[in-house]
Scaffold this motif. Structure first.
Motif, PDB file in Angstrom:
ATOM      1  N   ASP A  43       0.890  -1.168   0.000  1.00  0.00           N
ATOM      2  CA  ASP A  43       0.000   0.000   0.000  1.00  0.00           C
ATOM      3  C   ASP A  43       0.925   1.214   0.000  1.00  0.00           C
ATOM      4  O   ASP A  43       1.709   1.410   0.935  1.00  0.00           O
ATOM      5  CB  ASP A  43      -0.897  -0.027   1.244  1.00  0.00           C
ATOM      6  CG  ASP A  43      -1.892   1.121   1.276  1.00  0.00           C
ATOM      7  OD1 ASP A  43      -1.470   2.274   1.038  1.00  0.00           O
ATOM      8  OD2 ASP A  43      -3.070   0.886   1.562  1.00  0.00           O
ATOM      9  N   HIS A  51       1.555   3.440   3.079  1.00  0.00           N
ATOM     10  CA  HIS A  51       1.938   2.830   4.358  1.00  0.00           C
ATOM     11  C   HIS A  51       3.439   2.835   4.630  1.00  0.00           C
ATOM     12  O   HIS A  51       3.974   1.866   5.161  1.00  0.00           O
ATOM     13  CB  HIS A  51       1.422   1.388   4.414  1.00  0.00           C
ATOM     14  CG  HIS A  51      -0.062   1.286   4.543  1.00  0.00           C
ATOM     15  ND1 HIS A  51      -0.730   0.115   4.803  1.00  0.00           N
ATOM     16  CD2 HIS A  51      -1.025   2.239   4.462  1.00  0.00           C
ATOM     17  CE1 HIS A  51      -2.025   0.325   4.869  1.00  0.00           C
ATOM     18  NE2 HIS A  51      -2.233   1.616   4.655  1.00  0.00           N
ATOM     19  N   ASP A  92      -4.581   8.423   2.115  1.00  0.00           N
ATOM     20  CA  ASP A  92      -5.575   7.827   1.199  1.00  0.00           C
ATOM     21  C   ASP A  92      -6.099   8.804   0.148  1.00  0.00           C
ATOM     22  O   ASP A  92      -7.260   8.734  -0.262  1.00  0.00           O
ATOM     23  CB  ASP A  92      -6.750   7.206   1.979  1.00  0.00           C
ATOM     24  CG  ASP A  92      -6.358   5.875   2.611  1.00  0.00           C
ATOM     25  OD1 ASP A  92      -5.372   5.263   2.160  1.00  0.00           O
ATOM     26  OD2 ASP A  92      -7.045   5.444   3.560  1.00  0.00           O
ATOM     27  N   ASP A 147      -1.132   8.074   6.430  1.00  0.00           N
ATOM     28  CA  ASP A 147      -1.919   7.226   5.524  1.00  0.00           C
ATOM     29  C   ASP A 147      -3.087   8.050   4.996  1.00  0.00           C
ATOM     30  O   ASP A 147      -4.240   7.817   5.351  1.00  0.00           O
ATOM     31  CB  ASP A 147      -2.400   5.999   6.311  1.00  0.00           C
ATOM     32  CG  ASP A 147      -3.028   4.941   5.417  1.00  0.00           C
ATOM     33  OD1 ASP A 147      -2.743   4.958   4.203  1.00  0.00           O
ATOM     34  OD2 ASP A 147      -3.799   4.116   5.925  1.00  0.00           O
TER      35      ASP A 147
HETATM   36 MN    MN Z   1      -4.257   2.382   4.590  1.00  0.00          MN
END
Ligand code: MN
Ligand code: RM4
Ligand code: MN
Length: 388
Positions: free
Chosen positions: A214, A217, A251, A249
């Protein structure tokens, strides 16, 4: 690759998976801003994912998150997806939103909680059987807030035991993707904090266990493309959760914070054979659109991944290797920078026209009236979201 038709041929085969949860309401721990027209259930989320695919042509699957996407009949959900021209992709178990998980899930000191979490992971494999999904995407919030809170070593042993039980349960064509994250929600220690920990567990488990990267991360400054190159070389790169981060994080939309980093990641993918179907690398998005409209944000994100991939495909790999062999530092670097600086929008517009799509997917979505339609139709019920 300098032949544009070869570049386009590869781009047609790259599939980017959308996350069901990105269609629901989301926010930070401070506020979730509700939007209009939000799906009320997994069926409506899949309908929105199908719209992203309709305009991009390269997003034919959608990942689900359980229990957020719980339905009575998963085979029926898969059929619904298929009727709309998409498939259900990875199944993401959620073992972080139950009061029982205060001290962790499969690493919890209490064996009864560990069993409950394991049962949920196994139930998710049943869902994979019913939907035809290949990947179980495991992300654990497990960790510690304070030194001494629990034994770091014992928690690894518990983790190992539970992962082995899940691995045992996987069918022949199913995989387990083990995601890592360096902190949050745990602030002192996380049980799967980095790619090395994930990699070590995967190697112990077997070939069907693969690392999930990810992009959000990692600590600031981490060289993610190195991780990608390493894992790809070892056949352990299961896939990505793409998103952008400025601080933690976050997003945010992939490619929004650092398109050059995304390009560098895609260069390693291209050079390492990660676009070949046999490599099995899953290109998934894991994002939250807290303040922007969700469907066009996901379309934009798919296009950003596609754009970075197109640029990576344009790298003249033969010239690059020659420059590397000759120790031509500036020459080699210049080859990458040239590819990154290329405006690939005309090539992508051409590709879309060849695929029978509008060359400008976001404009086409806006004209379609879908946004107004869902606002009018989705009245009543409870909007999906995690309602923080
Ligand atoms: Mn995440
Ligand atoms: C985590 C991680 C997981 C995602 C959840 C919602 O930070 O990225 O992949 O499922 O968030
Ligand atoms: Mn993720």
């Amino acid at each position: 690759m300098s032949d544009h038709s070869a570049v386009k041929a590869v781009l047609r085969t790259q599939h980017i998976e959308t996350p069901s949860w990105a269609f629901g309401n989301s926010g930070t721990r401070f506020k979730v801003f509700a939007q209009e027209g939000i799906p009320r259930d997994a069926y409506e989320k899949i309908a929105d994912a199908a719209v992203v695919h309709r305009y991009t042509g390269v997003a034919p699957s959608v990942a689900v998150h359980i229990p957020w996407d719980t339905v009575d009949d998963y085979a029926d959900l898969a059929k619904h997806a298929e009727n709309l021209g998409v498939k259900i992709g990875a199944v993401n178990p959620n073992v972080f939103q139950d009061d029982d998980y205060r001290l962790g899930s499969i690493c919890n000191p209490d064996p009864a909680v560990r069993r409950k979490a394991l049962e949920h992971l196994l139930d998710c494999v049943d869902i994979m059987d019913a939907t035809g999904s290949r990947d179980l995407s495991i992300w654990l919030a497990d960790g510690l807030n304070y030194p001494g809170q629990d034994s770091l070593a014992d928690r690894q042993a518990r983790l190992e035991e539970a992962l082995a039980a899940v691995y045992e349960r996987l069918g022949e064509n199913q995989r387990m993707l083990l995601e890592y994250k360096f902190f949050e929600p745990a602030f002192y220690a996380t049980d799967v904090p980095d790619w090395g920990t994930s990699y070590a567990h995967c190697v112990e488990l077997g070939d069907k266990a693969q690392v999930l990267v990810d992009t959000g991360h990692h600590a600031p400054g981490t060289n993610i493309e190195f991780i990608v190159a390493f894992l790809l070389r070892k056949n352990r790169l299961g896939g990505f959760h793409f998103n952008s981060r400025f601080y933690a994080d976050d997003d945010l939309m992939v490619g929004a914070a650092d398109p050059y980093q995304l390009f560098r990641i895609m260069v390693e993918i291209v050079l390492g054979g990660g676009l070949d179907a046999a490599s099995g690398v899953a290109f998934m998005l894991d994002q939250c659109h807290n303040i922007e409209p969700k469907i066009p944000a996901l379309i934009r994100s798919v296009l950003n991944v596609q754009e970075a991939t197109a640029k990576a495909l344009l790298v003249d790999s033969e010239a690059l290797r020659a420059a590397q062999r000759a120790g031509d530092v500036l020459g080699a670097n210049g080859i990458l920078v040239d590819a990154f600086s290329t405006d690939v929008r005309p090539l992508l517009a051409e590709l879309r026209e060849e695929m029978g799509l509008d060359p400008d997917p976001i404009a086409a979505y806006r004209r379609s009236g879908y946004a107004e339609q869902i606002v009018a139709e989705r009245v009543g019920g409870t909007a999906a979201g995690w309602g923080a």
